[in-house]
Motif scaffolding. Structure first.
Motif, PDB file in Angstrom:
ATOM      1  N   THR A 220       1.457  -4.576  -6.294  1.00 52.56           N
ATOM      2  CA  THR A 220       1.449  -4.904  -7.720  1.00 52.56           C
ATOM      3  C   THR A 220       0.030  -5.178  -8.198  1.00 52.56           C
ATOM      4  N   SER A 223      -2.418  -2.095  -8.515  1.00 52.42           N
ATOM      5  CA  SER A 223      -2.240  -1.210  -9.659  1.00 52.42           C
ATOM      6  C   SER A 223      -2.612  -1.909 -10.962  1.00 52.42           C
ATOM      7  N   ASP A 224      -2.859  -3.169 -10.862  1.00 58.31           N
ATOM      8  CA  ASP A 224      -3.124  -3.953 -12.066  1.00 58.31           C
ATOM      9  C   ASP A 224      -4.615  -3.972 -12.380  1.00 58.31           C
ATOM     10  N   GLU A 225      -5.026  -3.055 -13.237  1.00 61.01           N
ATOM     11  CA  GLU A 225      -6.437  -2.958 -13.608  1.00 61.01           C
ATOM     12  C   GLU A 225      -6.976  -4.277 -14.155  1.00 61.01           C
TER      13      GLU A 225
END
Lengths: 245, 296
Positions: A220, A223-225
């Motif tokens: 998670t 993928s969390d810029e």
């Protein structure tokens, strides 16, 4: 295995940690992520006993270890792996390793620990009579990981194994660390290098201003810029950009 | 020529004694980050305790040496635990606590001198050990007391070397000297290791005192001169370096002996410092002071 609740602390009258709560389950790799000056090194010192937390609780294997003397924490099976620059330069590679086995007595036990460390890092066996000051940065970091293994700990705290190393070298070290964890080690990885750390970790905590701002499974977070941009600062982003080139 | 060789031999044996004390000062400096200014009094105390053991129990000289080393070493541990540790808790070296420690060392020197004065009085006491006949090598006659000093000092230095290189505790002593925080992370009991370091340093100082006893008298003020000489030896060798301390001790001993023999015995104490000045002009970090470590 390791659980902290609202740990606060700092140096002198300067408060750095404003209540850090995190948990590491047995057999898992957990990353503690943060840029410079976010409190991750201070947290590490509190965990390994080099500083006394002001308040809060640190439980290791069901026992309170906050405020305990560092060598007693090592004896309970929680070992901090130092950064490569903190190997003793004036000692030989083997002496540095044997130092890691200080709490283990008996020639056979120490020899076995030595063989185990050499099995993970064969290059160290080649260099074992060499002065530690002559090793490369990557080899120094390997030496420190190997030294941490020498006391046969239950859990290791890894202090920025990627600091000041080329990406290729970091990958080599992370591969070895992954192998060590597959063999049953529990790990708290303290890192600035988010992308690298999350490749290895199962779960991640992002620390900023001495508190946990964000946590979640590695997939998670990766993928969390927003993680990178908002919490980890420019320097990390720059290095990641270089990495992708 | 044989006069020259005699002087060199006397110088070397004296130098070994300076070396033993200098090793102690260096060990304490590397372990505790402070210069121990009461180390000359530890040497004096060692000599008196040796004399006491010798007169009371009539043991052979090697056992007297060993007994004095053990007793003085333990006294050293007590001194460190009770007086120095509370001061050093807040830091050593160039900090305020470091300064307090230097002053505490001077104070300790006076306290130990006066304790010795109360127990043994102000007179110089003889240390009547007989070492037997002089040893003859070719046409050279060596007084056996000097041979004893050199041999015993060499044995002690080798033992120290093996202890530091080969044993688990010795490795810990070196680790604590290098970096206390890292030593802690290795699972080393740092306070205990510091006590061991201090005890060993005091035992070596005591050995030097017992070895000098038979060729000089044992006196309450004998520690004054040796501290300055050993300090010069340690600085000449490179402060904190153990091989440097030995080499520095030997240099000081030989230069002093040659100076006294050829120039004038009246200025015996000056030669060591002329040597010190010359060495520091050429190599400011001392002969072995390559890794000059800044203590803070």
């Amino acid at each position: 295995m390791l659980k902290t609740t609202d740990v606060t602390g700092g140096y002198g009258s300067v408060q750095i940690l404003n209540g850090v709560s995190l948990a590491v389950e047995r057999g898992k790799i957990v990353a503690l992520l943060g840029g410079n000056g976010t409190g991750k090194s201070t947290m590490l010192k509190a965990l390994s006993g080099l500083i006394k937390p002001w308040s809060g609780e640190i439980l290791f294997d069901g026992e309170r270890i906050d405020g305990m003397r560092p060598d007693l924490i090592v004896r309970r099976g929680l070992v901090q792996v130092t950064q490569g620059k903190e190997a003793y330069p004036g000692m030989t590679v083997e002496e540095n390793l044997l130092l890691g086995a200080h709490i283990r007595t008996g020639r056979a036990v120490r020899a076995r620990a030595l063989e185990r460390s050499y099995a993970y890092f064969p290059i160290l066996k080649e260099r074992r009579k060499q002065l530690t000051g002559t090793l490369s940065g990557g080899q120094l970091q390997m030496l420190c990981v190997a030294r941490g293994l020498m006391s046969e700990p239950k859990m290791m705290l890894l202090d920025e194994p990627s600091a000041a190393l080329a990406p290729q070298v970091v990958l080599d070290i992370f591969r070895a660390v992954a192998r060590i964890c597959r063999d049953g080690m529990t790990l708290l990885l303290v890192e600035q290098n988010v992308r690298m750390a999350l490749l290895l970790a199962d779960y991640g905590y992002v620390i900023k201003d001495g508190v946990i701002h964000l946590e979640g499974p590695a997939e998670t977070l990766i993928s969390d810029e927003a993680v990178r941009l908002s919490y980890l600062g420019g320097t990390v982003a720059d290095r990641d950009r270089k990495l992708s080139m | 020529m044989s006069y020259f060789i005699d002087l060199v031999i006397v110088g070397l044996s004296l130098g070994m004694v300076y070396g033993l004390v200098a090793i102690g000062i260096s060990l304490i400096y590397s372990g505790l980050d402070v210069v121990h200014f009461a180390h000359g009094e530890i040497y004096m105390l060692g000599a008196f305790i040796g004399l006491w053991v010798f007169n009371t129990f009539g043991l052979p000289f090697p056992l007297v040496l060993l007994a004095s080393m053990i007793i003085t070493g333990l006294i050293g541990v007590v001194i460190e635990r009770v007086f120095y540790r509370p001061i050093l808790k807040s830091g050593g070296g160039y900090t305020v606590a470091g300064m307090a420690m230097v002053i505490c060392g001077f104070g300790m020197a006076f306290v130990l001198q006066n304790i010795a004065f109360l127990i043994w009085g102000p007179r110089s006491l003889p240390f009547p050990v007989t070492f037997g006949m002089p040893i003859e090598i070719g046409n050279l006659t060596l007084p056996s007391s000097y041979v004893w000093i050199v041999a015993a000092a060499l044995v002690l230095m080798s033992a120290l070397h093996l202890f530091l290189k080969k044993t688990r505790l010795g490795l810990a002593v070196r680790a604590v000297a290098g970096n206390k925080d890292i030593a802690y992370l290795m699972g080393i009991n740092v306070p205990l290791t510091i006590s061991v370091t201090f005890g060993v340093a005091c035992a070596l100082g005591a050995a030097a005192g017992v070895l000098v006893g038979p060729i000089n008298y044992v006196h309450v003020l004998m520690g004054l001169g040796i501290l300055i000489k050993a300090f010069a030896a340690a600085v000449i060798g490179g402060f904190g370096s153990l091989p440097g301390a030995v080499l520095g001790g030997l240099l000081v001993g030989v230069v002093e002996s040659l100076g006294a023999g050829y120039l004038s015995g009246n200025y015996k104490d000056i030669y060591a410092f002329i040597l010190l000045i010359v060495v520091l002009m050429i190599r400011p970090a001392g002969l072995f002071g390559i890794l000059a470590k800044v203590k803070a």
